[in-house]
Motif scaffolding. Structure first.
Motif, PDB file in Angstrom:
ATOM      1  N   LEU A   1       8.672 -25.149  -0.169  1.00  0.00           N
ATOM      2  CA  LEU A   1       8.668 -23.790   1.150  1.00  0.00           C
ATOM      3  C   LEU A   1       9.457 -23.892   2.080  1.00  0.00           C
ATOM      4  O   LEU A   1       9.472 -22.063   2.106  1.00  0.00           O
ATOM      5  CB  LEU A   1       7.290 -23.809   0.787  1.00  0.00           C
ATOM      6  N   GLU A   2       9.887 -24.684   2.550  1.00  0.00           N
ATOM      7  CA  GLU A   2      10.807 -24.420   4.125  1.00  0.00           C
ATOM      8  C   GLU A   2      12.251 -23.830   4.249  1.00  0.00           C
ATOM      9  O   GLU A   2      12.739 -22.962   4.754  1.00  0.00           O
ATOM     10  CB  GLU A   2      10.710 -25.166   5.090  1.00  0.00           C
ATOM     11  N   LEU A   3      12.874 -24.760   3.189  1.00  0.00           N
ATOM     12  CA  LEU A   3      14.071 -24.385   2.621  1.00  0.00           C
ATOM     13  C   LEU A   3      14.296 -22.842   1.917  1.00  0.00           C
ATOM     14  O   LEU A   3      15.197 -21.757   2.067  1.00  0.00           O
ATOM     15  CB  LEU A   3      14.385 -24.957   1.654  1.00  0.00           C
TER      16      LEU A   3
ATOM     17  N   ILE B   1      25.713 -22.968   3.702  1.00  0.00           N
ATOM     18  CA  ILE B   1      25.925 -24.207   3.091  1.00  0.00           C
ATOM     19  C   ILE B   1      24.749 -25.567   3.381  1.00  0.00           C
ATOM     20  O   ILE B   1      24.946 -27.119   2.658  1.00  0.00           O
ATOM     21  CB  ILE B   1      26.995 -25.033   3.370  1.00  0.00           C
ATOM     22  N   MET B   2      23.984 -25.593   4.862  1.00  0.00           N
ATOM     23  CA  MET B   2      23.431 -26.305   5.071  1.00  0.00           C
ATOM     24  C   MET B   2      22.115 -26.470   3.946  1.00  0.00           C
ATOM     25  O   MET B   2      21.363 -27.535   3.743  1.00  0.00           O
ATOM     26  CB  MET B   2      23.111 -26.202   6.745  1.00  0.00           C
ATOM     27  N   LEU B   3      21.398 -24.900   4.174  1.00  0.00           N
ATOM     28  CA  LEU B   3      20.810 -25.255   3.268  1.00  0.00           C
ATOM     29  C   LEU B   3      20.762 -25.980   1.538  1.00  0.00           C
ATOM     30  O   LEU B   3      19.780 -26.647   1.244  1.00  0.00           O
ATOM     31  CB  LEU B   3      20.062 -23.712   2.958  1.00  0.00           C
ATOM     32  N   PHE B   4      21.974 -26.029   0.867  1.00  0.00           N
ATOM     33  CA  PHE B   4      22.125 -26.723  -0.034  1.00  0.00           C
ATOM     34  C   PHE B   4      22.430 -27.890  -0.090  1.00  0.00           C
ATOM     35  O   PHE B   4      21.717 -28.718  -0.455  1.00  0.00           O
ATOM     36  CB  PHE B   4      23.547 -25.797  -0.874  1.00  0.00           C
TER      37      PHE B   4
ATOM     38  N   ALA C   1      15.517 -16.122   5.698  1.00  0.00           N
ATOM     39  CA  ALA C   1      16.380 -15.415   7.399  1.00  0.00           C
ATOM     40  C   ALA C   1      17.718 -15.712   7.253  1.00  0.00           C
ATOM     41  O   ALA C   1      18.118 -16.039   8.751  1.00  0.00           O
ATOM     42  CB  ALA C   1      15.429 -16.293   8.380  1.00  0.00           C
ATOM     43  N   CYS C   2      18.894 -16.148   6.462  1.00  0.00           N
ATOM     44  CA  CYS C   2      19.743 -16.774   6.215  1.00  0.00           C
ATOM     45  C   CYS C   2      20.638 -15.784   6.874  1.00  0.00           C
ATOM     46  O   CYS C   2      20.436 -14.517   5.701  1.00  0.00           O
ATOM     47  CB  CYS C   2      20.057 -17.420   5.087  1.00  0.00           C
ATOM     48  N   GLU C   3      21.445 -16.317   7.785  1.00  0.00           N
ATOM     49  CA  GLU C   3      22.264 -14.413   7.898  1.00  0.00           C
ATOM     50  C   GLU C   3      24.316 -15.536   7.450  1.00  0.00           C
ATOM     51  O   GLU C   3      24.873 -14.558   7.956  1.00  0.00           O
ATOM     52  CB  GLU C   3      22.447 -14.136   9.039  1.00  0.00           C
ATOM     53  N   SER C   4      23.799 -16.475   7.869  1.00  0.00           N
ATOM     54  CA  SER C   4      25.496 -17.151   7.706  1.00  0.00           C
ATOM     55  C   SER C   4      26.042 -17.889   6.763  1.00  0.00           C
ATOM     56  O   SER C   4      25.205 -19.250   6.133  1.00  0.00           O
ATOM     57  CB  SER C   4      25.738 -17.806   9.451  1.00  0.00           C
TER      58      SER C   4
END
Length: 355
Positions: free
Chosen positions: A210-212, A226-229, A218-221
């Motif tokens: 859920l946090e991911l 890449i970090m989320l993946f 809210a991801c903008e960059s």
């Protein structure tokens, strides 16, 4: 960006066609010239052209024959022919070769400029569409490999899949937003896999998923995406690793269950119903534990048992086939021969013993 080839036996006309058309403004960064059809074929053998502009009436090899030869060479360029009114009926032969545009003599360079710009627009649309299709293909493969690698506890492979995904996004000029639906879909599939594997373990980890998703919104960059993946890959691998001990202790039960029912029409769905797991999850388990996919494992089990039974003449060959899941002799004979290189009867004649 695009490449054009001008073919005309008169040098002055070739020069005018190159100088009085805004090729660069339309998107053509390279414009080559050929004085005849043979020269054009030689040039096109080494360069992939997007547009060929050719006079239809040239000595030696006319424009129609040249275009036909270009198509035979694999040239997919847009073809435009220059023709006089008296040659127009002859030019219609070019329709079968994919020529849809004509420039009439005397040449109106304003109309020709509009035609070149229109073709460039079509090329851009086609190129963009193909890039989009290619990205979807490569992205789906990368996400599938991420999930599979995590399930097989291959953390580095999962991270490599993430790198390939974003390399494709950059190389194919896709906006950052194009990866967001992929991450949402991959998270959903990851949750389904872990829940199927260990519902209690998934419940503990659900908050991280859920946090991911919240951070994705809210991801903008690109770097953050890449970090989320990467975090998804690590989180999913950890989930499988924690549940791995229970898997391995129960895998012998799966093998035993299959061996006990070899005469039945066994499939992943058949097995999933009996052990209350999803077919997708079991597929991953077999690959991880045996290095084979489920069908390869099942075939090997059937062939090993069949070979053992054929070693004794206690059972008829057709009965042996039924005992390992083949409803008729023909299908059993074909499968056994494909696997061992000889028919069941030949194997029994060579290796069988009397009961």
């Amino acid at each position: 960006m695009y490449k054009a080839l001008i073919v005309d036996d008169e040098q002055m006309i070739r020069e005018d066609l190159q100088d009085f058309v805004g090729w660069k403004e339309a998107g053509f960064t390279e414009v080559h010239q050929a004085g005849n059809g043979a020269q054009a074929l030689k040039i096109a053998a080494d360069i992939r052209f997007d547009l060929v502009l050719a006079d239809i009436n040239m000595p030696g090899m006319n424009g129609i024959d040249m275009i036909r030869r270009l198509r035979e060479q694999g040239c997919q360029a847009a073809m435009v022919v220059i023709t006089a009114y008296g040659e127009f009926e002859y030019a219609k032969q070019a329709i079968s070769l994919g020529v849809k545009e004509y420039v009439l003599k005397p040449i109106d360079f304003g109309e020709l400029q509009a035609l070149v710009s229109r073709i460039a627009g079509q090329l851009r649309a086609t190129t963009e569409e193909e890039r989009n299709r290619q990205f979807v293909r490569e992205a789906e493969l990368a996400c599938a490999e991420l999930l599979e690698s995590a399930a097989l506890l291959r953390r580095e492979k999962a991270e490599e899949a993430v790198e390939r995904l974003f390399a494709a996004q950059h190389a194919l000029c896709q906006p950052l937003e194009s990866v967001f639906p992929l991450l949402r879909q991959t998270i959903a599939e990851a949750e389904s896999q872990l829940n199927s594997l260990d519902s209690s373990g998934y419940a503990v980890r659900q908050g991280v998923f859920l946090e991911l998703l919240q951070r994705l919104a809210a991801c903008e960059s690109r770097q953050e995406a890449i970090m989320l993946f990467r975090q998804l890959a690590a989180h999913l691998t950890d989930g499988y690793e924690e549940a791995g001990t229970a898997d391995r202790s129960s895998f012998s039960h799966l093998k035993a269950l299959i061996r006990e029912h070899l005469e039945e029409d066994i499939s992943l769905e058949w097995l999933a119903q009996r052990v209350h797991r999803s077919a997708n999850y079991l597929s991953v388990v077999f690959k991880r534990e045996t290095g084979e996919n489920f069908n390869e494992f099942l075939m090997r089990e059937r062939m090993m048992v069949a070979r053992q039974l054929l070693g004794s003449k206690e059972h008829r060959i057709v009965d042996v086939g039924m005992m390992v899941g083949y409803a008729n002799y023909r299908s059993f004979n074909r499968a056994f021969k494909n696997y061992f290189g000889q028919s069941p009867s030949d194997y029994r004649s060579q290796y069988g013993s009397k009961p």
